[in-house]
Write a protein that holds these residues in place. Sequence first.
Motif, PDB file in Angstrom:
ATOM      1  N   ASP B 497       0.832  -1.210   0.000  1.00  0.00           N
ATOM      2  CA  ASP B 497       0.000   0.000   0.000  1.00  0.00           C
ATOM      3  C   ASP B 497       0.863   1.256   0.000  1.00  0.00           C
ATOM      4  O   ASP B 497       0.579   2.218  -0.718  1.00  0.00           O
ATOM      5  N   LEU B 498       1.911   1.219   0.816  1.00  0.00           N
ATOM      6  CA  LEU B 498       2.801   2.383   0.870  1.00  0.00           C
ATOM      7  C   LEU B 498       3.455   2.614  -0.500  1.00  0.00           C
ATOM      8  O   LEU B 498       3.591   3.755  -0.955  1.00  0.00           O
ATOM      9  N   ALA B 499       3.844   1.505  -1.149  1.00  0.00           N
ATOM     10  CA  ALA B 499       4.474   1.634  -2.473  1.00  0.00           C
ATOM     11  C   ALA B 499       3.490   2.235  -3.471  1.00  0.00           C
ATOM     12  O   ALA B 499       3.869   3.067  -4.309  1.00  0.00           O
ATOM     13  N   ASN B 500       2.225   1.861  -3.377  1.00  0.00           N
ATOM     14  CA  ASN B 500       1.223   2.434  -4.280  1.00  0.00           C
ATOM     15  C   ASN B 500       1.000   3.916  -3.987  1.00  0.00           C
ATOM     16  O   ASN B 500       0.791   4.713  -4.905  1.00  0.00           O
ATOM     17  N   GLN B 501       1.086   4.271  -2.700  1.00  0.00           N
ATOM     18  CA  GLN B 501       0.979   5.715  -2.354  1.00  0.00           C
ATOM     19  C   GLN B 501       2.134   6.496  -2.978  1.00  0.00           C
ATOM     20  O   GLN B 501       1.962   7.588  -3.500  1.00  0.00           O
ATOM     21  N   ILE B 502       3.312   5.884  -2.919  1.00  0.00           N
ATOM     22  CA  ILE B 502       4.493   6.551  -3.512  1.00  0.00           C
ATOM     23  C   ILE B 502       4.253   6.774  -5.004  1.00  0.00           C
ATOM     24  O   ILE B 502       4.499   7.851  -5.540  1.00  0.00           O
ATOM     25  N   ASP B 503       3.756   5.731  -5.674  1.00  0.00           N
ATOM     26  CA  ASP B 503       3.567   5.861  -7.124  1.00  0.00           C
ATOM     27  C   ASP B 503       2.554   6.947  -7.454  1.00  0.00           C
ATOM     28  O   ASP B 503       2.717   7.682  -8.438  1.00  0.00           O
ATOM     29  N   GLN B 504       1.518   7.071  -6.629  1.00  0.00           N
ATOM     30  CA  GLN B 504       0.539   8.141  -6.884  1.00  0.00           C
ATOM     31  C   GLN B 504       1.210   9.515  -6.818  1.00  0.00           C
ATOM     32  O   GLN B 504       0.943  10.383  -7.646  1.00  0.00           O
ATOM     33  N   ILE B 505       2.088   9.677  -5.833  1.00  0.00           N
ATOM     34  CA  ILE B 505       2.793  10.969  -5.716  1.00  0.00           C
ATOM     35  C   ILE B 505       3.712  11.176  -6.927  1.00  0.00           C
ATOM     36  O   ILE B 505       3.821  12.286  -7.457  1.00  0.00           O
ATOM     37  N   LEU B 506       4.341  10.081  -7.374  1.00  0.00           N
ATOM     38  CA  LEU B 506       5.235  10.198  -8.535  1.00  0.00           C
ATOM     39  C   LEU B 506       4.458  10.623  -9.777  1.00  0.00           C
ATOM     40  O   LEU B 506       4.974  11.365 -10.616  1.00  0.00           O
ATOM     41  N   TRP B 507       3.190  10.187  -9.892  1.00  0.00           N
ATOM     42  CA  TRP B 507       2.351  10.643 -11.002  1.00  0.00           C
ATOM     43  C   TRP B 507       1.999  12.115 -10.822  1.00  0.00           C
ATOM     44  O   TRP B 507       2.032  12.893 -11.777  1.00  0.00           O
ATOM     45  N   THR B 508       1.654  12.477  -9.589  1.00  0.00           N
ATOM     46  CA  THR B 508       1.286  13.882  -9.341  1.00  0.00           C
ATOM     47  C   THR B 508       2.482  14.788  -9.660  1.00  0.00           C
ATOM     48  O   THR B 508       2.325  15.850 -10.264  1.00  0.00           O
ATOM     49  N   ASP B 509       3.657  14.354  -9.246  1.00  0.00           N
ATOM     50  CA  ASP B 509       4.876  15.147  -9.512  1.00  0.00           C
ATOM     51  C   ASP B 509       5.388  14.967 -10.944  1.00  0.00           C
ATOM     52  O   ASP B 509       6.288  15.678 -11.369  1.00  0.00           O
ATOM     53  N   MET B 510       4.836  13.980 -11.635  1.00  0.00           N
ATOM     54  CA  MET B 510       5.298  13.592 -12.975  1.00  0.00           C
ATOM     55  C   MET B 510       6.830  13.461 -12.988  1.00  0.00           C
ATOM     56  O   MET B 510       7.543  14.071 -13.774  1.00  0.00           O
ATOM     57  N   ALA B 511       7.300  12.602 -12.062  1.00  0.00           N
ATOM     58  CA  ALA B 511       8.747  12.396 -11.928  1.00  0.00           C
ATOM     59  C   ALA B 511       9.328  11.730 -13.169  1.00  0.00           C
ATOM     60  O   ALA B 511      10.394  12.100 -13.664  1.00  0.00           O
ATOM     61  N   THR B 512       8.617  10.730 -13.666  1.00  0.00           N
ATOM     62  CA  THR B 512       9.017  10.027 -14.891  1.00  0.00           C
ATOM     63  C   THR B 512       7.716   9.599 -15.574  1.00  0.00           C
ATOM     64  O   THR B 512       6.647   9.712 -14.980  1.00  0.00           O
ATOM     65  N   ILE B 513       7.835   9.089 -16.807  1.00  0.00           N
ATOM     66  CA  ILE B 513       6.629   8.545 -17.456  1.00  0.00           C
ATOM     67  C   ILE B 513       6.884   7.067 -17.774  1.00  0.00           C
ATOM     68  O   ILE B 513       7.693   6.749 -18.647  1.00  0.00           O
TER      69      ILE B 513
END
Lengths: 326, 551
Positions: B497-513
């Motif tokens: 769950d924590l890893a999925n939360q991280i990925d959501q933030i990475l999408w919000t920040d658009m860190a990579t595609i």
Amino acid sequence: MVSFIIRRLLISIPVLVLSSVLVFLLVANSGDPLGDLKGRNPPVPKQVLDLRRHELNLDKPLPARYWIWITGFVRGDMGTAVNGREVRTLLGERLVVTMRMIILATLLALVLAILTGVISAVRQYHITDYTFTFAGFLFLSMPVFWLAALLKEYVAIKFNQAFGHRVFYTVGAETPNLTGSLVYRLGDYAGHLVLPMLTLALISYAAWSRYQRSTMLDVLSSDYIRLARAKGLSRSRVMVRHALRNALIPIATVVAIDTGTLFGGAVLTERVFSWQGMGSLLVQGISQVDVNVVLAWLMVSAIIIILFNLAADILYAFLDPRIRYG
Amino acid sequence: MKNLRSLRWIVLILGLALIAAACGGGGGGGGGNNSSSNNIKQGGTLNYAADQEPTGFNPLTSKDNGTSVLWVVNRVYPSVFHSKPDYTVELDSDLMQSADLTSQDPQTITYKIKPDAAWSDGTPFNADDFVYNWQNQNGSNPKIDAATTAGYKDIKSVTGSDNGKTVTVVFKNKFSDWKSLFGPMVPAHFTKAQKGGWNTGLDKNPQNIPSAGPFKVESYTQGQSLTLSKNAKYWGKPANLDKIVYRFLPESVTQPAALQNNEVDLIYPQPQLDQVQQVQQLPDVQYQINFGLSFEHFDFNFKNPQLADLKVRQAIATGLNRQELLDRTVKQFSSKATVLGNRIWLSGQKQYQDHSGNFGKGDVAAAKQLLEGDGYTLGSDGIYSKGGKKLSFRFSTTAGNQLRETQGVLLQSQMKQIGIDIKIANAPSTKFFGDMLPNGNFDIADFAWVGTPFPVSSSVDIYRTGGGGNYGKYTNPQVDQLFDQATAELDPNKAADLANQIDQILWTDMATIPLYTKPTFLAWRNTFTNITDVATNEGPFVQEPLWAQKA
């Protein structure tokens, strides 16, 4: 003759050193041999990268790296490859593989070139000449990988399927873990050798046969051939002893130089038949930015080319008495 | 006349070579399917066409930490856990009785080794091997070449008891992916005794290296082949095949013909379209196309002032049509290919959630709106600019990789539609990975991350501030903190769950595609059975003991 050979060898030393400097600079600046490690996940620890950099002397300036290499080379130490293998051993193994491929290919190409070249010249503008000319240009213009693919598909695979027995192989120099009688093993080697040898031979023969044809035509139209015939010598004696022998002199040089170059590796032929010879070693060295491998390849190939050029000169003397007694 | 005599000899030699050729060879072929695991015949040899030759035989060093080595030694050296086709891991029950989390604080794992487990030279497999493998991978000795210290550096102590058959590992920092540790393990007693030890002691003569797996190295001919044979001293369930020969055929385009000509029995190359089509037409060959744990993505360089602007990154992600990229590249291999909506959990994993939302759907109008809202104005050349500076970026990837080069060209044309100029600046892989990425000499980079069944710990260094794989210098303290929590979370569900939360933030920040998971291609002659792709770093080779001839 001896002083000539020594002079030629001495002249080649500065050429070798200069070319090694140029190749060293080119390869050393073309990328980072540790690039592959840097792209890994999880990342390789920095201290390990530093350790590998130190082991490969990448932490030293370029002149120091070159000096380490050249002094090692003079002592017979060619250093280690990026993957840790001793370059001298690697080069020895690869040279043997390449030699297996090119020696028979060169002999076959030479025989074909001389036969077809001479017949074409003797039967100039006959149907035989046109046929050989067509075949020569066909192989001359055919890319190696295409010829190799055709041979695999229509010679090896179809032949093996038709006879229900594997005679020709499409990859490698021999079957792994080969055991059995000498005849069986020789059969295996030959079965692996036929396709790459044919590929290499047909490409080389095509150029050489055109060369042989034109030199033979020159000789046949010369005055001394007419004189020999006028003296009443038999046609076969004129053809073989007077015409062919003289017509072989120029091609001896071409074949010697081309063969020397082939020792550096028939890159495409080796790759399409998965032979791990000198050519694939060069490609691997360049792609991995492996300076030691590329430099060792360069030096050995260059030395072989120089020796084959010398051999061509000696052959000249053997074939042409004017040089021998001059 | 001498020349003619020489010619006769040459002709004779050639003739003899061809006659001898006719005496060689062996037969092959057969038919059937791969569905039955009972209908097998013991013994036999399988020839595998290996793209690469092993660089050595210690896959735990950076030098040998590639699949060329791992796929050879994976069932020679022991591993506590092995990966399964569904990307999870399972205990090697031949080797271990158990491996359990016996205390949460401090995190303690108790490993119980099977009493019979021993190296093929008779030395018991015990705690000494665990201690040696830990000591050489915990980063405490700068002269030791360890491919990674992840997890091992968090261990406080490794101690043996019960005559070395029980191993207790106590952590100083919690490490959620503890199942990724202690596999494979090199033999402590043998490696220590070799000149060069851990770093290079296992480089040569692999036939002398003892095995604690179902196979051992029987012979190795450099430049040609390596043969594994059944380990006669193995105490567990024996392998079905007698031998597996790794033939080194570096040019993968030669593999379909070799398969057709019965020179190899199994291939596992990086798939190329024409190669896949060629194999699909072979009558006696079966194949699988899977989507594994490696995924392609675009990396943004946050040091580029324009790319540091979230709106610009979002505009790129909005205008990008990932489906078109997929259709023009990997979809041609398999209709199962899908775009990827998560950077940590990948499509085939049960924890996967698609967080991509409306990004990557090629919405040109929305992308332009984002840029205009950010103060950019469209120039007469169709390119947006702000403060006199045009929106122009370099796209870089590994030159010669056709799929990636195609992706670059597609990105270029898609970005042109939303008013962003893309210039292609590809480089050879040694330069790309060795110089451009680590030195930040790129704007948008396209490459793949190779995943493992342990995505949380293997993603830390990619997205965390200052991480070794964080080439774009992305930073978000919240992501750093969540990674700290996730790697220390010993409950796998909570960690997921924590890893999925991280990925959501990475999408919000658009860190990579993220783009898509990469296809794998496994093909084998159907005279063999029990062969299945395991698209993790262990590959199908993890199941070598099950491979068998059909009866």
